[in-house]
Design a protein around this motif. Sequence first.
Motif, PDB file in Angstrom:
ATOM      1  N   LEU A  91       0.812  -1.216   0.000  1.00 32.83           N
ATOM      2  CA  LEU A  91       0.000   0.000   0.000  1.00 32.83           C
ATOM      3  C   LEU A  91       0.842   1.261   0.000  1.00 32.83           C
ATOM      4  CD1 LEU A  91      -2.940  -0.823   2.445  1.00 32.83           C
ATOM      5  CD2 LEU A  91      -3.017  -0.633  -0.045  1.00 32.83           C
ATOM      6  N   ARG A  92       2.097   1.157   0.435  1.00 35.14           N
ATOM      7  CA  ARG A  92       2.963   2.333   0.421  1.00 35.14           C
ATOM      8  C   ARG A  92       3.179   2.872  -0.980  1.00 35.14           C
ATOM      9  NH1 ARG A  92       8.174   1.176   4.331  1.00 35.14           N
ATOM     10  NH2 ARG A  92       7.174   1.617   6.333  1.00 35.14           N
ATOM     11  N   SER A  93       3.152   2.001  -1.984  1.00 37.12           N
ATOM     12  CA  SER A  93       3.588   2.392  -3.323  1.00 37.12           C
ATOM     13  C   SER A  93       2.517   2.289  -4.396  1.00 37.12           C
ATOM     14  CB  SER A  93       4.798   1.541  -3.740  1.00 37.12           C
ATOM     15  OG  SER A  93       4.459   0.155  -3.739  1.00 37.12           O
ATOM     16  N   ILE A 140      -1.879  -6.625 -14.573  1.00 39.18           N
ATOM     17  CA  ILE A 140      -1.760  -5.507 -13.633  1.00 39.18           C
ATOM     18  C   ILE A 140      -0.298  -5.262 -13.258  1.00 39.18           C
ATOM     19  CG2 ILE A 140      -2.360  -4.688 -11.312  1.00 39.18           C
ATOM     20  CD1 ILE A 140      -4.954  -6.295 -11.557  1.00 39.18           C
ATOM     21  N   LEU A 141       0.430  -6.330 -12.994  1.00 40.70           N
ATOM     22  CA  LEU A 141       1.831  -6.185 -12.562  1.00 40.70           C
ATOM     23  C   LEU A 141       2.755  -5.761 -13.701  1.00 40.70           C
ATOM     24  CD1 LEU A 141       2.248  -9.257 -10.191  1.00 40.70           C
ATOM     25  CD2 LEU A 141       1.932  -6.878  -9.560  1.00 40.70           C
ATOM     26  N   ARG A 142       2.373  -6.113 -14.928  1.00 39.84           N
ATOM     27  CA  ARG A 142       3.194  -5.752 -16.095  1.00 39.84           C
ATOM     28  C   ARG A 142       4.671  -6.070 -15.856  1.00 39.84           C
ATOM     29  NH1 ARG A 142       0.324  -0.042 -16.296  1.00 39.84           N
ATOM     30  NH2 ARG A 142      -0.385  -0.880 -14.316  1.00 39.84           N
ATOM     31  N   PRO A 143       5.032  -7.354 -15.830  1.00 38.93           N
ATOM     32  CA  PRO A 143       6.407  -7.726 -15.485  1.00 38.93           C
ATOM     33  C   PRO A 143       7.442  -7.320 -16.526  1.00 38.93           C
ATOM     34  CG  PRO A 143       5.153  -9.639 -16.180  1.00 38.93           C
ATOM     35  CD  PRO A 143       4.183  -8.516 -16.067  1.00 38.93           C
ATOM     36  N   MET A 148       4.410  -2.432 -13.206  1.00 40.23           N
ATOM     37  CA  MET A 148       4.292  -2.295 -11.762  1.00 40.23           C
ATOM     38  C   MET A 148       4.782  -3.539 -11.048  1.00 40.23           C
ATOM     39  SD  MET A 148       0.686  -0.308 -11.306  1.00 40.23           S
ATOM     40  CE  MET A 148       1.004  -0.157  -9.554  1.00 40.23           C
ATOM     41  N   ALA A 149       5.629  -4.347 -11.709  1.00 41.20           N
ATOM     42  CA  ALA A 149       6.178  -5.534 -11.060  1.00 41.20           C
ATOM     43  C   ALA A 149       7.277  -5.115 -10.111  1.00 41.20           C
ATOM     44  CB  ALA A 149       6.697  -6.514 -12.098  1.00 41.20           C
ATOM     45  N   THR A 150       6.912  -4.249  -9.164  1.00 41.30           N
ATOM     46  CA  THR A 150       7.832  -3.734  -8.166  1.00 41.30           C
ATOM     47  C   THR A 150       7.735  -4.598  -6.921  1.00 41.30           C
ATOM     48  OG1 THR A 150       6.116  -2.272  -7.320  1.00 41.30           O
ATOM     49  CG2 THR A 150       7.538  -1.388  -9.061  1.00 41.30           C
ATOM     50  N   LEU A 151       8.544  -4.286  -5.937  1.00 42.46           N
ATOM     51  CA  LEU A 151       8.442  -4.995  -4.661  1.00 42.46           C
ATOM     52  C   LEU A 151       7.065  -4.812  -4.046  1.00 42.46           C
ATOM     53  CD1 LEU A 151      11.943  -4.314  -3.037  1.00 42.46           C
ATOM     54  CD2 LEU A 151      11.076  -6.460  -3.999  1.00 42.46           C
ATOM     55  N   GLY A 152       6.470  -3.627  -4.233  1.00 45.02           N
ATOM     56  CA  GLY A 152       5.137  -3.383  -3.689  1.00 45.02           C
ATOM     57  C   GLY A 152       4.096  -4.294  -4.308  1.00 45.02           C
ATOM     58  N   GLY A 153       4.118  -4.420  -5.638  1.00 43.25           N
ATOM     59  CA  GLY A 153       3.163  -5.294  -6.304  1.00 43.25           C
ATOM     60  C   GLY A 153       3.356  -6.749  -5.926  1.00 43.25           C
ATOM     61  N   LEU A 154       4.600  -7.172  -5.837  1.00 43.31           N
ATOM     62  CA  LEU A 154       4.886  -8.553  -5.445  1.00 43.31           C
ATOM     63  C   LEU A 154       4.503  -8.797  -3.986  1.00 43.31           C
ATOM     64  CD1 LEU A 154       8.319  -9.044  -7.227  1.00 43.31           C
ATOM     65  CD2 LEU A 154       6.070  -9.862  -7.968  1.00 43.31           C
ATOM     66  N   ALA A 155       4.641  -7.757  -3.144  1.00 47.18           N
ATOM     67  CA  ALA A 155       4.243  -7.893  -1.737  1.00 47.18           C
ATOM     68  C   ALA A 155       2.737  -8.098  -1.616  1.00 47.18           C
ATOM     69  CB  ALA A 155       4.675  -6.659  -0.951  1.00 47.18           C
ATOM     70  N   ILE A 156       1.948  -7.389  -2.437  1.00 50.15           N
ATOM     71  CA  ILE A 156       0.499  -7.587  -2.431  1.00 50.15           C
ATOM     72  C   ILE A 156       0.156  -8.999  -2.893  1.00 50.15           C
ATOM     73  CG2 ILE A 156      -1.677  -6.843  -3.451  1.00 50.15           C
ATOM     74  CD1 ILE A 156      -0.677  -4.835  -1.494  1.00 50.15           C
ATOM     75  N   LEU A 157       0.870  -9.495  -3.888  1.00 50.35           N
ATOM     76  CA  LEU A 157       0.646 -10.870  -4.352  1.00 50.35           C
ATOM     77  C   LEU A 157       0.983 -11.870  -3.247  1.00 50.35           C
ATOM     78  CD1 LEU A 157      -0.176 -12.686  -6.687  1.00 50.35           C
ATOM     79  CD2 LEU A 157       2.186 -12.623  -7.500  1.00 50.35           C
ATOM     80  N   LEU A 158       2.067 -11.614  -2.503  1.00 49.23           N
ATOM     81  CA  LEU A 158       2.407 -12.458  -1.354  1.00 49.23           C
ATOM     82  C   LEU A 158       1.288 -12.428  -0.320  1.00 49.23           C
ATOM     83  CD1 LEU A 158       4.378 -14.125   0.420  1.00 49.23           C
ATOM     84  CD2 LEU A 158       5.312 -11.946   1.231  1.00 49.23           C
ATOM     85  N   ALA A 159       0.714 -11.243  -0.086  1.00 47.95           N
ATOM     86  CA  ALA A 159      -0.401 -11.132   0.859  1.00 47.95           C
ATOM     87  C   ALA A 159      -1.584 -11.977   0.402  1.00 47.95           C
ATOM     88  CB  ALA A 159      -0.813  -9.666   1.002  1.00 47.95           C
TER      89      ALA A 159
END
Length: 293
Positions: A91-93, A140-143, A148-159
């Motif tokens: 959510l930070r990013s 959505i992540l556009r790798p 947006m395949a940033t750490l933030g996007g990957l963190a949401i996927l981990l969640a």
Amino acid sequence: MTPRASHLPAIAFMLSAVALFALMDAGLKLLSPHYPPLQVAALRGLASLPLVLVWVLWTAKPATLWRVHWPLHLLRGALGIGMMFGFVYGLRSMPLSTAYAITFVAPMLVTAMAGPFLGERVGPQRWIAIVVGLVGVLVILRPTGQGMATLGGLAILLAAICYAASAITVRLLAQRDSIQAMVLWFIVLLSLGAGIMAAPNWLPLQQADWWVIAGVGVSGSLAQVALTEAFRRGEASLIAPLEYSALVWGVCLDLALWHVLPDGVTWLGAGIIVVSGLYLLRREKVHAETEHP
């Protein structure tokens, strides 16, 4: 009461739960720039704990809260910490609505995990829906490129993965423990576990944030009660699709608080995930009716 009217209380409780969870998540996003993710996760649990205790002690006998399957509760607590950490970090990013769009893949992951962990049969049509939903996440992540395949996007996927695994533990726990015990020990373990890990880097709470923390606690507690009532009063196949209304709340809150809107690619990915999710829910209803006519 007509069949249509009998569904209205469950629908109302579910829509209320989604709205309240959205308000809670907006509070978490407001806190996320000022405190470490684990501290925010601990604050989410601690702020909700007093109201959850009142509800649990009002509706259940205290003695029954201790006789539970502790290994699964501990596992669910650990998954809850991972879920909250990933969600708050992401959510930070990114906008709240984008984070919601990614987390909508969680029900599909639950279906995928139900095969190996619960022994449920997942047919080819449901696997196709799962794969299509994952394609929506990739959109959505556009790798590739400047996506947006940033750490933030990957963190949401981990969640979302932690949420799905936690849902599997809920299916197992529901066979032996009460709803009150599951809610109580989840909040307690989230508060203690995240609090202990956040302690070395704990930051003093700013006075201006107290109202946000209180709002997170109240909205989170009321949302949990409303969600429980929704599933108690209505069929899961009827009310589960209403969870997608969170995207509407996410867009409204993003616009009102942060003056941002999802871009076209995010809308496309969210649409793919929602359509595949609704199809999956439909297939699960058909499967359940076939197994238990």
